[in-house]
Design a protein around this motif. Structure first.
Motif, mmCIF file in Angstrom:
data_model
loop_
_atom_site.group_PDB
_atom_site.id
_atom_site.type_symbol
_atom_site.label_atom_id
_atom_site.label_comp_id
_atom_site.label_asym_id
_atom_site.label_seq_id
_atom_site.Cartn_x
_atom_site.Cartn_y
_atom_site.Cartn_z
ATOM 1 N N GLY A 70 -1.301 78.568 25.341
ATOM 2 C CA GLY A 70 -2.732 78.381 25.107
ATOM 3 C C GLY A 70 -3.293 79.387 24.124
ATOM 4 O O GLY A 70 -4.205 79.082 23.343
ATOM 5 N N LEU A 71 -2.750 80.609 24.139
ATOM 6 C CA LEU A 71 -3.195 81.632 23.186
ATOM 7 C C LEU A 71 -2.866 81.214 21.760
ATOM 8 O O LEU A 71 -3.687 81.384 20.835
ATOM 9 C CB LEU A 71 -2.531 82.959 23.527
ATOM 10 N N LEU A 72 -1.680 80.658 21.554
ATOM 11 C CA LEU A 72 -1.305 80.193 20.213
ATOM 12 C C LEU A 72 -2.191 79.027 19.769
ATOM 13 O O LEU A 72 -2.595 78.956 18.603
ATOM 14 C CB LEU A 72 0.167 79.766 20.205
ATOM 15 N N GLU A 73 -2.489 78.117 20.697
ATOM 16 C CA GLU A 73 -3.354 76.986 20.336
ATOM 17 C C GLU A 73 -4.773 77.454 20.026
ATOM 18 O O GLU A 73 -5.429 76.897 19.140
ATOM 19 C CB GLU A 73 -3.374 75.975 21.482
ATOM 20 N N ALA A 74 -5.257 78.474 20.729
ATOM 21 C CA ALA A 74 -6.601 78.988 20.462
ATOM 22 C C ALA A 74 -6.671 79.669 19.094
ATOM 23 O O ALA A 74 -7.691 79.598 18.403
ATOM 24 C CB ALA A 74 -7.018 79.967 21.562
ATOM 25 N N GLU A 75 -5.590 80.341 18.688
ATOM 26 C CA GLU A 75 -5.588 81.017 17.391
ATOM 27 C C GLU A 75 -5.619 80.032 16.230
ATOM 28 O O GLU A 75 -5.999 80.402 15.116
ATOM 29 C CB GLU A 75 -4.359 81.917 17.286
ATOM 30 N N LYS A 76 -5.216 78.793 16.463
ATOM 31 C CA LYS A 76 -5.221 77.798 15.395
ATOM 32 C C LYS A 76 -6.600 77.178 15.165
ATOM 33 O O LYS A 76 -6.782 76.437 14.200
ATOM 34 C CB LYS A 76 -4.216 76.687 15.724
ATOM 35 N N LEU A 77 -7.560 77.457 16.049
ATOM 36 C CA LEU A 77 -8.897 76.911 15.876
ATOM 37 C C LEU A 77 -9.593 77.578 14.703
ATOM 38 O O LEU A 77 -9.270 78.700 14.312
ATOM 39 C CB LEU A 77 -9.704 77.096 17.167
ATOM 40 N N SER A 78 -10.583 76.886 14.149
ATOM 41 C CA SER A 78 -11.201 77.361 12.912
ATOM 42 C C SER A 78 -12.295 78.400 13.155
ATOM 43 O O SER A 78 -12.284 79.476 12.562
ATOM 44 C CB SER A 78 -11.777 76.166 12.145
ATOM 45 N N SER A 79 -13.233 78.124 14.048
ATOM 46 C CA SER A 79 -14.379 79.014 14.226
ATOM 47 C C SER A 79 -14.136 80.009 15.351
ATOM 48 O O SER A 79 -13.342 79.766 16.270
ATOM 49 C CB SER A 79 -15.639 78.200 14.529
ATOM 50 N N SER A 80 -14.846 81.117 15.268
ATOM 51 C CA SER A 80 -14.739 82.145 16.306
ATOM 52 C C SER A 80 -15.327 81.672 17.628
ATOM 53 O O SER A 80 -14.871 82.081 18.699
ATOM 54 C CB SER A 80 -15.461 83.426 15.851
ATOM 55 N N THR A 81 -16.333 80.808 17.561
ATOM 56 C CA THR A 81 -16.936 80.280 18.794
ATOM 57 C C THR A 81 -15.936 79.443 19.572
ATOM 58 O O THR A 81 -15.798 79.575 20.801
ATOM 59 C CB THR A 81 -18.168 79.438 18.446
ATOM 60 N N GLU A 82 -15.210 78.577 18.871
ATOM 61 C CA GLU A 82 -14.197 77.749 19.541
ATOM 62 C C GLU A 82 -13.075 78.611 20.104
ATOM 63 O O GLU A 82 -12.557 78.341 21.193
ATOM 64 C CB GLU A 82 -13.635 76.727 18.553
#
Length: 257
Positions: A70-82
């Motif tokens: 999940g940490l890797l998937e979160a790092e792939k998101l574009s905005s800091s809010t997401e």
């Protein structure tokens, strides 16, 4: 039970992944993603083994691997809010992976990631405000060069109003994000609370069923003992009856000469 070679390898690779997750990595870093994929394969193989660890330990391994994924998937998101919202729902491990750790490494990584996302959000907010202030100053400078004082005053009011509206919009977005985080946290707490209540009820039912099963086993054992005793007495009575009958038969019908 001693750990198997596969479990030891999984623990070593898991510790290495936690150390990589705690470091600041380049966007092109690929090792952690490959390591996490290898961890998933090793965990599946470990669950298939006959000499697999206890269910609690397997759940802990699964929780840590899911956290890293999940940490890797979160790092792939574009905005800091997401990224902040995604990290809010991650569940770190509860126990240390190695004996050298005082606190679980995944929990430390979780706190570091949340602080990093919060810092990026703050930097983006301050950068937007500073950009707006610079634009306002530039417009003020241009207005100062204008000859028409009345028109300059009107444009100055418009610029100040625009700057104030932008600040209010940013404040509303921050408040909306805070409310969303609060609601998500409360929802997660309610789900966890319901799961704990269900688990407690299941444990109580299991204890009650175990007690009932124990009572029935004792009762069945006593009943079996009673049946054996009655059968023994019946056999003794039958033997005595046959013995007495034989004596009476011999007495009544003596041997013929």
């Amino acid at each position: 039970m001693a750990a198997t070679r596969l479990e030891l390898n999984l623990m070593r690779l898991l510790s290495r992944c936690e150390a990589l997750a705690a470091e600041r990595r380049d966007p092109e870093e690929w090792r952690l993603e490959k390591y996490v994929a290898a961890l998933e394969d090793m965990l599946r193989e470990l669950k298939k083994q006959s000499s697999k660890p206890a269910p609690e330990l397997l759940n802990e391994y699964s929780r840590k691997v899911d956290f890293l994924k999940g940490l890797l998937e979160a790092e792939k998101l574009s905005s800091s809010t997401e990224k902040a919202l995604a990290n809010q729902f991650l569940t770190p491990g509860r126990t240390p992976t190695t004996t050298k750790e005082r606190t679980p490494a995944t929990k430390t990584v979780h706190l570091q990631t949340k602080a990093r996302c919060t810092g990026k959000m703050r930097s983006e907010l301050l950068g937007t405000v500073c950009f707006g202030a610079a634009a306002s100053l530039l417009l003020l400078y241009r207005l100062g060069l204008a000859s028409d004082e009345k028109q300059s005053a009107v444009e100055l009011d418009a610029v100040l109003q625009h700057h104030q509206d932008m600040q209010e919009k940013l404040a509303e977005e921050m408040l909306s994000l805070a409310r969303s985080l609060k609601n998500n946290t409360l929802a997660a707490q309610n789900v966890i609370k319901q799961d704990n209540q269900t688990l407690s009820h299941s444990l109580r039912m299991a204890d009650q069923n175990f007690e009932k099963l124990k009572d029935e086993s004792d009762r069945l054992e006593q009943h079996a003992k009673k049946s054996v005793n009655w059968l023994l007495w019946i056999m003794l009575i039958v033997v005595c009856f046959i013995f007495i009958s034989m004596i009476l038969f011999i007495r009544i019908f003596p041997k013929l000469k």
